[in-house]
Design a protein around this motif. Sequence first.
Motif, PDB file in Angstrom:
ATOM      1  N   GLN A 159      -1.435 -10.775 -15.641  1.00 60.28           N
ATOM      2  CA  GLN A 159      -0.797 -12.012 -16.082  1.00 60.28           C
ATOM      3  C   GLN A 159       0.097 -12.607 -14.999  1.00 60.28           C
ATOM      4  OE1 GLN A 159       1.232 -11.145 -19.765  1.00 60.28           O
ATOM      5  NE2 GLN A 159      -0.650 -11.245 -20.991  1.00 60.28           N
ATOM      6  N   ALA A 160       0.651 -11.756 -14.147  1.00 60.12           N
ATOM      7  CA  ALA A 160       1.520 -12.246 -13.071  1.00 60.12           C
ATOM      8  C   ALA A 160       0.740 -13.012 -12.015  1.00 60.12           C
ATOM      9  CB  ALA A 160       2.257 -11.075 -12.429  1.00 60.12           C
ATOM     10  N   GLN A 161      -0.575 -12.760 -11.942  1.00 61.52           N
ATOM     11  CA  GLN A 161      -1.431 -13.434 -10.960  1.00 61.52           C
ATOM     12  C   GLN A 161      -0.815 -13.375  -9.556  1.00 61.52           C
ATOM     13  OE1 GLN A 161      -2.085 -17.392 -12.598  1.00 61.52           O
ATOM     14  NE2 GLN A 161      -3.788 -16.658 -13.849  1.00 61.52           N
ATOM     15  N   VAL A 162      -0.528 -12.171  -9.131  1.00 63.03           N
ATOM     16  CA  VAL A 162       0.107 -11.952  -7.829  1.00 63.03           C
ATOM     17  C   VAL A 162      -0.866 -12.371  -6.726  1.00 63.03           C
ATOM     18  CG1 VAL A 162       1.214 -10.272  -6.323  1.00 63.03           C
ATOM     19  CG2 VAL A 162       1.362 -10.011  -8.818  1.00 63.03           C
ATOM     20  N   PRO A 163      -0.476 -13.293  -5.864  1.00 55.27           N
ATOM     21  CA  PRO A 163      -1.405 -13.771  -4.832  1.00 55.27           C
ATOM     22  C   PRO A 163      -1.555 -12.780  -3.685  1.00 55.27           C
ATOM     23  CG  PRO A 163       0.716 -14.841  -4.568  1.00 55.27           C
ATOM     24  CD  PRO A 163       0.815 -14.012  -5.820  1.00 55.27           C
ATOM     25  N   SER A 164      -2.738 -12.737  -3.116  1.00 56.28           N
ATOM     26  CA  SER A 164      -2.952 -11.985  -1.884  1.00 56.28           C
ATOM     27  C   SER A 164      -2.467 -12.826  -0.708  1.00 56.28           C
ATOM     28  CB  SER A 164      -4.438 -11.657  -1.713  1.00 56.28           C
ATOM     29  OG  SER A 164      -4.908 -10.867  -2.787  1.00 56.28           O
ATOM     30  N   VAL A 165      -2.326 -12.194   0.439  1.00 53.82           N
ATOM     31  CA  VAL A 165      -1.904 -12.893   1.654  1.00 53.82           C
ATOM     32  C   VAL A 165      -3.072 -12.912   2.631  1.00 53.82           C
ATOM     33  CG1 VAL A 165      -0.306 -12.867   3.612  1.00 53.82           C
ATOM     34  CG2 VAL A 165       0.505 -12.244   1.327  1.00 53.82           C
ATOM     35  N   ASP A 166      -3.286 -14.041   3.268  1.00 60.10           N
ATOM     36  CA  ASP A 166      -4.378 -14.182   4.230  1.00 60.10           C
ATOM     37  C   ASP A 166      -4.067 -13.412   5.516  1.00 60.10           C
ATOM     38  OD1 ASP A 166      -6.898 -15.712   5.162  1.00 60.10           O
ATOM     39  OD2 ASP A 166      -5.413 -16.149   6.731  1.00 60.10           O
ATOM     40  N   PHE A 167      -5.086 -12.869   6.117  1.00 60.26           N
ATOM     41  CA  PHE A 167      -4.954 -12.046   7.321  1.00 60.26           C
ATOM     42  C   PHE A 167      -4.208 -12.774   8.436  1.00 60.26           C
ATOM     43  CE2 PHE A 167      -7.019 -10.786  11.422  1.00 60.26           C
ATOM     44  CZ  PHE A 167      -6.454  -9.522  11.529  1.00 60.26           C
ATOM     45  N   ASN A 179       6.108 -12.789   2.262  1.00 62.08           N
ATOM     46  CA  ASN A 179       5.486 -12.896   0.939  1.00 62.08           C
ATOM     47  C   ASN A 179       4.750 -11.612   0.577  1.00 62.08           C
ATOM     48  OD1 ASN A 179       6.412 -15.502   0.581  1.00 62.08           O
ATOM     49  ND2 ASN A 179       4.550 -16.445   1.387  1.00 62.08           N
ATOM     50  N   PHE A 180       4.057 -11.052   1.558  1.00 60.19           N
ATOM     51  CA  PHE A 180       3.352  -9.791   1.332  1.00 60.19           C
ATOM     52  C   PHE A 180       4.330  -8.679   0.962  1.00 60.19           C
ATOM     53  CE2 PHE A 180       2.442  -5.652   3.130  1.00 60.19           C
ATOM     54  CZ  PHE A 180       1.254  -5.321   2.504  1.00 60.19           C
ATOM     55  N   LEU A 181       5.397  -8.528   1.749  1.00 61.34           N
ATOM     56  CA  LEU A 181       6.354  -7.451   1.518  1.00 61.34           C
ATOM     57  C   LEU A 181       7.102  -7.635   0.203  1.00 61.34           C
ATOM     58  CD1 LEU A 181       7.706  -6.973   5.141  1.00 61.34           C
ATOM     59  CD2 LEU A 181       6.491  -5.270   3.772  1.00 61.34           C
ATOM     60  N   GLN A 182       7.341  -8.872  -0.177  1.00 64.18           N
ATOM     61  CA  GLN A 182       8.001  -9.118  -1.457  1.00 64.18           C
ATOM     62  C   GLN A 182       7.117  -8.642  -2.607  1.00 64.18           C
ATOM     63  OE1 GLN A 182       9.165 -13.222  -2.198  1.00 64.18           O
ATOM     64  NE2 GLN A 182      11.023 -12.474  -3.173  1.00 64.18           N
ATOM     65  N   ASN A 183       5.826  -8.930  -2.539  1.00 65.73           N
ATOM     66  CA  ASN A 183       4.892  -8.436  -3.555  1.00 65.73           C
ATOM     67  C   ASN A 183       4.837  -6.912  -3.550  1.00 65.73           C
ATOM     68  OD1 ASN A 183       4.223 -11.062  -4.261  1.00 65.73           O
ATOM     69  ND2 ASN A 183       2.448 -11.136  -2.899  1.00 65.73           N
ATOM     70  N   PHE A 184       4.839  -6.346  -2.355  1.00 69.01           N
ATOM     71  CA  PHE A 184       4.760  -4.889  -2.213  1.00 69.01           C
ATOM     72  C   PHE A 184       5.987  -4.213  -2.824  1.00 69.01           C
ATOM     73  CE2 PHE A 184       5.383  -0.956   0.261  1.00 69.01           C
ATOM     74  CZ  PHE A 184       4.175  -0.328  -0.004  1.00 69.01           C
ATOM     75  N   LEU A 185       7.167  -4.785  -2.584  1.00 66.16           N
ATOM     76  CA  LEU A 185       8.384  -4.213  -3.145  1.00 66.16           C
ATOM     77  C   LEU A 185       8.445  -4.391  -4.659  1.00 66.16           C
ATOM     78  CD1 LEU A 185      10.985  -5.359  -0.461  1.00 66.16           C
ATOM     79  CD2 LEU A 185      10.081  -3.057  -0.797  1.00 66.16           C
ATOM     80  N   LEU A 186       7.948  -5.513  -5.150  1.00 65.68           N
ATOM     81  CA  LEU A 186       7.980  -5.780  -6.585  1.00 65.68           C
ATOM     82  C   LEU A 186       7.069  -4.841  -7.369  1.00 65.68           C
ATOM     83  CD1 LEU A 186       7.976  -9.690  -6.768  1.00 65.68           C
ATOM     84  CD2 LEU A 186       9.791  -8.176  -7.563  1.00 65.68           C
ATOM     85  N   TYR A 187       5.850  -4.640  -6.874  1.00 65.34           N
ATOM     86  CA  TYR A 187       4.836  -3.949  -7.667  1.00 65.34           C
ATOM     87  C   TYR A 187       4.378  -2.607  -7.096  1.00 65.34           C
ATOM     88  CZ  TYR A 187       4.475  -8.430 -10.054  1.00 65.34           C
ATOM     89  OH  TYR A 187       4.760  -9.573 -10.756  1.00 65.34           O
ATOM     90  N   GLY A 188       4.650  -2.358  -5.824  1.00 61.63           N
ATOM     91  CA  GLY A 188       4.188  -1.114  -5.220  1.00 61.63           C
ATOM     92  C   GLY A 188       2.770  -1.188  -4.691  1.00 61.63           C
ATOM     93  N   ILE A 189       2.105  -2.321  -4.856  1.00 60.73           N
ATOM     94  CA  ILE A 189       0.798  -2.575  -4.249  1.00 60.73           C
ATOM     95  C   ILE A 189       0.769  -4.019  -3.768  1.00 60.73           C
ATOM     96  CG2 ILE A 189      -0.439  -0.885  -5.664  1.00 60.73           C
ATOM     97  CD1 ILE A 189      -1.547  -3.227  -7.295  1.00 60.73           C
ATOM     98  N   ALA A 190      -0.041  -4.280  -2.746  1.00 63.82           N
ATOM     99  CA  ALA A 190      -0.202  -5.649  -2.244  1.00 63.82           C
ATOM    100  C   ALA A 190      -1.508  -5.722  -1.463  1.00 63.82           C
ATOM    101  CB  ALA A 190       0.982  -6.054  -1.371  1.00 63.82           C
ATOM    102  N   PHE A 191      -2.107  -6.919  -1.454  1.00 62.37           N
ATOM    103  CA  PHE A 191      -3.416  -7.109  -0.841  1.00 62.37           C
ATOM    104  C   PHE A 191      -3.345  -8.102   0.320  1.00 62.37           C
ATOM    105  CE2 PHE A 191      -4.231  -5.819  -5.183  1.00 62.37           C
ATOM    106  CZ  PHE A 191      -5.298  -4.943  -5.077  1.00 62.37           C
ATOM    107  N   VAL A 192      -4.179  -7.849   1.326  1.00 60.76           N
ATOM    108  CA  VAL A 192      -4.402  -8.803   2.411  1.00 60.76           C
ATOM    109  C   VAL A 192      -5.898  -9.107   2.428  1.00 60.76           C
ATOM    110  CG1 VAL A 192      -4.210  -9.271   4.880  1.00 60.76           C
ATOM    111  CG2 VAL A 192      -2.476  -7.866   3.737  1.00 60.76           C
ATOM    112  N   GLU A 193      -6.246 -10.390   2.466  1.00 59.23           N
ATOM    113  CA  GLU A 193      -7.643 -10.815   2.404  1.00 59.23           C
ATOM    114  C   GLU A 193      -8.122 -11.329   3.761  1.00 59.23           C
ATOM    115  OE1 GLU A 193      -9.388 -10.340  -0.217  1.00 59.23           O
ATOM    116  OE2 GLU A 193      -8.007 -10.279  -1.930  1.00 59.23           O
ATOM    117  N   ASN A 194      -9.443 -11.395   3.887  1.00 57.33           N
ATOM    118  CA  ASN A 194     -10.117 -11.965   5.060  1.00 57.33           C
ATOM    119  C   ASN A 194      -9.822 -11.189   6.340  1.00 57.33           C
ATOM    120  OD1 ASN A 194     -11.086 -14.139   3.396  1.00 57.33           O
ATOM    121  ND2 ASN A 194      -9.077 -15.117   3.613  1.00 57.33           N
TER     122      ASN A 194
END
Length: 342
Positions: A159-167, A179-194
């Motif tokens: 539901q949070a629809q956490v966005p990935s970060v472009d390479f 933005n990537f690190l903020q997602n990582f700290l919030l949820y403990g996982i984060a994605f980088v695309e492309n």
Amino acid sequence: MWCCRLSHLHGRLQNLLSRGVTCSAFQQPNFKSLFPLAIRWHHTASNSLNCAWQQHEDHFELQYANTVMRFDYLWLRDHCRSASCYNSKTHQRSLDTASVDLCIKPKTIRLDETTLFFTWPDGHVTKYDLDWLVKNSYEGQKQKVIQPRILWNAEIYQQAQVPSVDFQSFLETNDGLKNFLQNFLLYGIAFVENVPPTQEHTEKLAERISLIRETIYGRMWYFTSDFSRGDTAYTKLALDRHTDTAYFQEPCGYNNYDRAVINTVPYDVVHRWYTAHRTLTVELRRPENEFWVKLKPGRVLFIDNWRVLHGRESFTGYRQLCGCYLTRDDVLNTARLLGLQA
């Protein structure tokens, strides 16, 4: 006679307190036994400063910036920032902490504008800015805003629809990295695309935020289901929820597969361990606590092994995977450099 003398002392004390100052002792015989509170320092600054302090027998109490703080006297002497006690260029102590009397107390204390001055028995003077004391006090640290961590399950994360970060944004801009690190700290996982699907580009990605940790698997590990290391990860079998390197001296977390023989506790404690293990496992295997992700070439997943377990389903066919371990201190340091309270 007693009543008259007590009334005289009380009146004198009230007169001094109304002016905002008390001294350490009055010129009265046996005053300590007559009025014990008067041997303590108490100072109330002007109303505009909204500051008050009091000297207790074993600590100093300060009320300032809507915070009540308490400081050990040895702490106040040890943290002195004078030129003889602290090297402002190296930010290291010059004072030998072990040489300070464990029972030290200030001889006098005074407040000048927003600076507190402590004069010690040997005549040395320590001064502290009030804001510095707020920032570095235990009570001030408790009020410090840290980067929030979100306790989540699959539904909350989706539901949070956490966005990935472009390479490219991750590598070339601080905003993308933040933005990537903020997602990582919030949820403990984060994605980088492309991300170009090569080991070299994955390594470059990792080095953007941290040193890569050398382990028994090498600097970068690259594997497929060839059982080359005698580990279940190098097969096509399913992997239950776990964290990696549980067998290290500084492990990332829990791993049921690599659990050694339980032979260091008596039988009654062993049974309690199995009961706790069952409770934990039931929670971990609840479907609502599982978030399934299908990785594909070009998608990189970062996992905080202190917060999030990972695993996989069994599979068929051929699959290649590369990755590495990062040093937690460096990841958090990068976040702090970008203004995040990690």
